[in-house]
Scaffold this motif. Structure first.
Motif, PDB file in Angstrom:
ATOM      1  N   GLY A  14       3.751   3.064   1.310  1.00  0.00           N
ATOM      2  CA  GLY A  14       2.640   2.187   1.681  1.00  0.00           C
ATOM      3  C   GLY A  14       1.476   2.955   2.277  1.00  0.00           C
ATOM      4  O   GLY A  14       1.622   4.111   2.689  1.00  0.00           O
ATOM      5  N   ALA A  53       6.990  -0.072  -0.023  1.00  0.00           N
ATOM      6  CA  ALA A  53       5.703  -0.697   0.312  1.00  0.00           C
ATOM      7  C   ALA A  53       4.584  -0.194  -0.588  1.00  0.00           C
ATOM      8  O   ALA A  53       3.404  -0.307  -0.250  1.00  0.00           O
ATOM      9  CB  ALA A  53       5.378  -0.430   1.777  1.00  0.00           C
ATOM     10  N   LYS A  56       0.977  -1.568  -0.962  1.00  0.00           N
ATOM     11  CA  LYS A  56       0.780  -2.472   0.173  1.00  0.00           C
ATOM     12  C   LYS A  56       0.300  -1.688   1.396  1.00  0.00           C
ATOM     13  O   LYS A  56       0.310  -0.466   1.417  1.00  0.00           O
ATOM     14  CB  LYS A  56       2.071  -3.241   0.473  1.00  0.00           C
ATOM     15  CG  LYS A  56       2.548  -4.084  -0.712  1.00  0.00           C
ATOM     16  CD  LYS A  56       3.777  -4.902  -0.372  1.00  0.00           C
ATOM     17  CE  LYS A  56       4.201  -5.766  -1.558  1.00  0.00           C
ATOM     18  NZ  LYS A  56       4.776  -4.965  -2.653  1.00  0.00           N
ATOM     19  N   ASP A 414       0.112  -7.419   1.725  1.00  0.00           N
ATOM     20  CA  ASP A 414      -0.201  -7.220   0.302  1.00  0.00           C
ATOM     21  C   ASP A 414      -1.659  -7.604   0.060  1.00  0.00           C
ATOM     22  O   ASP A 414      -1.998  -8.788   0.098  1.00  0.00           O
ATOM     23  CB  ASP A 414       0.722  -8.071  -0.578  1.00  0.00           C
ATOM     24  CG  ASP A 414       0.544  -7.763  -2.059  1.00  0.00           C
ATOM     25  OD1 ASP A 414      -0.510  -7.205  -2.433  1.00  0.00           O
ATOM     26  OD2 ASP A 414       1.462  -8.083  -2.839  1.00  0.00           O
ATOM     27  N   ASP A 416      -3.332  -7.640  -2.562  1.00  0.00           N
ATOM     28  CA  ASP A 416      -3.613  -8.210  -3.888  1.00  0.00           C
ATOM     29  C   ASP A 416      -3.238  -9.687  -4.009  1.00  0.00           C
ATOM     30  O   ASP A 416      -3.497 -10.305  -5.047  1.00  0.00           O
ATOM     31  CB  ASP A 416      -2.883  -7.399  -4.966  1.00  0.00           C
ATOM     32  CG  ASP A 416      -3.369  -5.959  -5.010  1.00  0.00           C
ATOM     33  OD1 ASP A 416      -4.579  -5.749  -4.759  1.00  0.00           O
ATOM     34  OD2 ASP A 416      -2.553  -5.056  -5.266  1.00  0.00           O
ATOM     35  N   ILE A 417      -2.606 -10.236  -2.979  1.00  0.00           N
ATOM     36  CA  ILE A 417      -2.242 -11.665  -3.052  1.00  0.00           C
ATOM     37  C   ILE A 417      -3.493 -12.510  -2.907  1.00  0.00           C
ATOM     38  O   ILE A 417      -4.278 -12.333  -1.979  1.00  0.00           O
ATOM     39  CB  ILE A 417      -1.223 -12.034  -1.956  1.00  0.00           C
ATOM     40  CG1 ILE A 417       0.135 -11.401  -2.245  1.00  0.00           C
ATOM     41  CG2 ILE A 417      -1.092 -13.558  -1.824  1.00  0.00           C
ATOM     42  CD1 ILE A 417       1.194 -11.687  -1.196  1.00  0.00           C
ATOM     43  N   GLY A 442      -5.329 -11.350   0.266  1.00  0.00           N
ATOM     44  CA  GLY A 442      -4.407 -10.537   1.061  1.00  0.00           C
ATOM     45  C   GLY A 442      -3.577 -11.414   1.987  1.00  0.00           C
ATOM     46  O   GLY A 442      -4.082 -12.395   2.545  1.00  0.00           O
ATOM     47  N   VAL A 445       3.585 -10.007   3.857  1.00  0.00           N
ATOM     48  CA  VAL A 445       4.794 -10.297   3.059  1.00  0.00           C
ATOM     49  C   VAL A 445       6.081  -9.882   3.771  1.00  0.00           C
ATOM     50  O   VAL A 445       7.174 -10.271   3.360  1.00  0.00           O
ATOM     51  CB  VAL A 445       4.731  -9.611   1.670  1.00  0.00           C
ATOM     52  CG1 VAL A 445       3.658 -10.269   0.806  1.00  0.00           C
ATOM     53  CG2 VAL A 445       4.481  -8.105   1.794  1.00  0.00           C
ATOM     54  N   ASP A 457       9.273 -11.861   2.228  1.00  0.00           N
ATOM     55  CA  ASP A 457       9.023 -12.645   1.002  1.00  0.00           C
ATOM     56  C   ASP A 457       9.174 -14.145   1.242  1.00  0.00           C
ATOM     57  O   ASP A 457       9.833 -14.851   0.477  1.00  0.00           O
ATOM     58  CB  ASP A 457       9.967 -12.187  -0.118  1.00  0.00           C
ATOM     59  CG  ASP A 457       9.688 -10.747  -0.517  1.00  0.00           C
ATOM     60  OD1 ASP A 457       8.526 -10.316  -0.380  1.00  0.00           O
ATOM     61  OD2 ASP A 457      10.632 -10.051  -0.939  1.00  0.00           O
TER      62      ASP A 457
END
Length: 484
Positions: A14, A53, A56, A414, A416-417, A442, A445, A457
């Motif tokens: 990460g 990670a 992330k 994250d 990219d969320i 973002g 997570v 998650d």
């Protein structure tokens, strides 16, 4: 390899945000502590759980410096109902954990929101202990308290401040308005005592005379709908009150943490104090980064309200810019979660319920508004969501840093969320959210508290007995000049 050090968890690949900046690194954890932050692939993974990670961001766990959990809601805010409380520690800390938060600062002592409220006679230490009992065994994350001083603080109570600071209670909350208002002379005495023992003041600063004058004026004129709250708790009030507190702090050599700065005038007052090298720090609430007083006029618009009051677009801009370049040091929520029926029970300037269901949304909202738009670095994001609160309030580097020896409080984020927030995404005991429909870029997570993964998650893996009381001590450097 790192001297044969045994590690039971390694977070690999990460972008790790450490005090020096952000780069791709691996983090080694043994028990409750971080033991190594090292170049990728250099840690011995044998026997360790490896958390991947890649792609992330690995951040210090969020620190929420301002919550009101399990406290009575005054009947004039709750539509005349008595025995209404904000949500309990189980649900607030569960929501916090899902939002990437691993420590929160609540309050001990009496929050006098009713006229003629008599401050408690119990000694400070007894009240801290009583409040600890409310949270112990009922919190998913670590907790600590500011102690509220209110009214004409007695010499006896002032005499107890030193002992409280010695015991690990580092910060004292005061109000210059509401029924909790402390007269200026008593405030002077409190500042002197807190400064003498190395504590810090958390100050809710409004000019009480202006607030009361405007309340009476708007009632008299028939303009007392709640959408006019910003005319009562107004820019001039913040300007005068902040400057008065700063002057008092300068004379007594006291560190000041201004909670919920709301106006461009407040941001400027803090900036000017810091330019004089005074240890003055500003807090911004995340709902003030999004909404303006125009939003009060919308259907159910009063749900966004947190005292003092949400102001104009140039105030919102000043708060955002203050987080970008410095006078604003922390983000907070003033967490005060109720159900919609209570939150919207009152609709006048005197009866709108304070606070909002916010502890879970602060990190993703702040990330979306300031990081994903390119206005701040990942390092600055870690500062304003975690490290600065840890420094200012006396828990750094145990909390607020990804560094060897620090608690393994970590959030994996994250970037990219893309997520449009709905009530179903949140984990508080509430049936409304002012963030309904907010587009997050973002999202957290994974949340780890002292080496234990408590959320992963979207699943809650922690226990409500995981959270521990956190004693604090403010570093002398924080009280000497602005360091955060």
């Amino acid at each position: 390899l790192m001297g044969g050090q045994i590690m039971n968890v390694i977070i690999k690949g990460g972008t790790v945000v450490v005090p020096e900046g952000a780069s791709v690194m691996d983090v080694g954890i043994e028990g409750e502590k971080i033991v190594a932050v090292a170049a990728p692939g250099t840690l011995d993974c044998e026997g360790a759980r490896v958390i991947d990670a890649t792609g992330k961001i690995v951040l210090p766990g969020g620190i929420e410096p301002h919550t009101h959990i399990n406290v009575p809601v005054p009947d004039y805010w709750a539509g005349g109902k008595s025995e209404v409380f904000t949500q309990p520690p189980e649900s607030a800390s569960r929501a916090a954990a899902f939002g990437g938060v691993t420590t929160y600062v609540d309050f001990a002592g009496n929050l006098p929101l009713t006229p003629g409220a008599v401050p408690p006679v119990d000694p400070i230490m007894a009240q801290i202990e009583k409040r600890r009992q409310t949270f112990t065994g009922h919190s998913y994350i670590d907790f600590t308290f500011h102690y509220i001083l209110a009214g004409a603080v007695s010499p006896q109570t002032i005499g107890e401040i030193g002992e409280a600071i010695q015991s690990g209670l580092a910060s004292f909350k005061v109000f210059t308005t509401f029924f909790a208002k402390i007269p200026t002379g008593h405030l002077w005495a409190v500042f002197q005592e807190v400064a003498k023992h190395g504590g810090i003041m958390a100050v809710h600063a409004e000019e009480d005379d202006i607030v009361n004058y405007m309340e009476d004026k708007l009632v008299r004129e028939g303009n007392d709908h709640g959408s006019n709250l910003h005319l009562v708790h107004n820019n001039l009030s913040e300007d005068i009150a902040f400057r008065k507190v700063i002057r008092l702090a300068e004379i007594t050599e006291t560190g000041i943490y201004f909670v919920h700065t709301t106006a461009k005038e407040g941001v400027l007052a803090v900036a000017e104090a810091r330019a004089k090298q005074l240890p003055v720090y500003g807090e911004a609430l995340h709902n003030y980064l999004e909404f303006t007083c125009e939003d009060y006029k919308k259907p159910d618009g009063l749900a966004i309200h947190t005292y003092p009051a949400i102001k104009y677009s140039d105030d919102r801009d000043a708060l955002q810019q203050g987080l970008v370049d410095g006078p604003m040091c922390t983000t907070a929520t003033d967490e005060w979660t109720t159900y919609k029926e209570v939150k919207l029970a009152g609709d006048t300037i005197k009866t709108v319920c304070g606070g909002h269901n916010g502890i879970e949304t602060r990190m993703p909202v702040t990330f979306t508004k300031l990081v994903s738009t390119g206005r701040i670095s990942l390092g600055r994001f870690a500062d304003i969501t975690s490290s600065n609160a840890a420094k200012i309030l006396g828990m750094y580097p145990q909390k607020g840093a990804i560094a060897a020896g620090s608690d393994a409080d970590i959030v994996v984020f994250d970037p990219d969320i893309k997520k449009k927030l709905t009530l179903a995404d949140l984990h508080a005991d509430s049936d409304y959210s002012i963030w309904e429909g907010f587009e997050c870029s973002g999202y957290p997570v994974l949340t780890m508290l002292r080496g234990k993964v408590i959320v992963e998650d979207g699943k809650l893996l922690g226990s409500s007995s995981d959270g521990k009381w956190l004693p604090r001590r403010v570093a002398p450097s924080v009280l000497a000049q602005p360091v955060a």
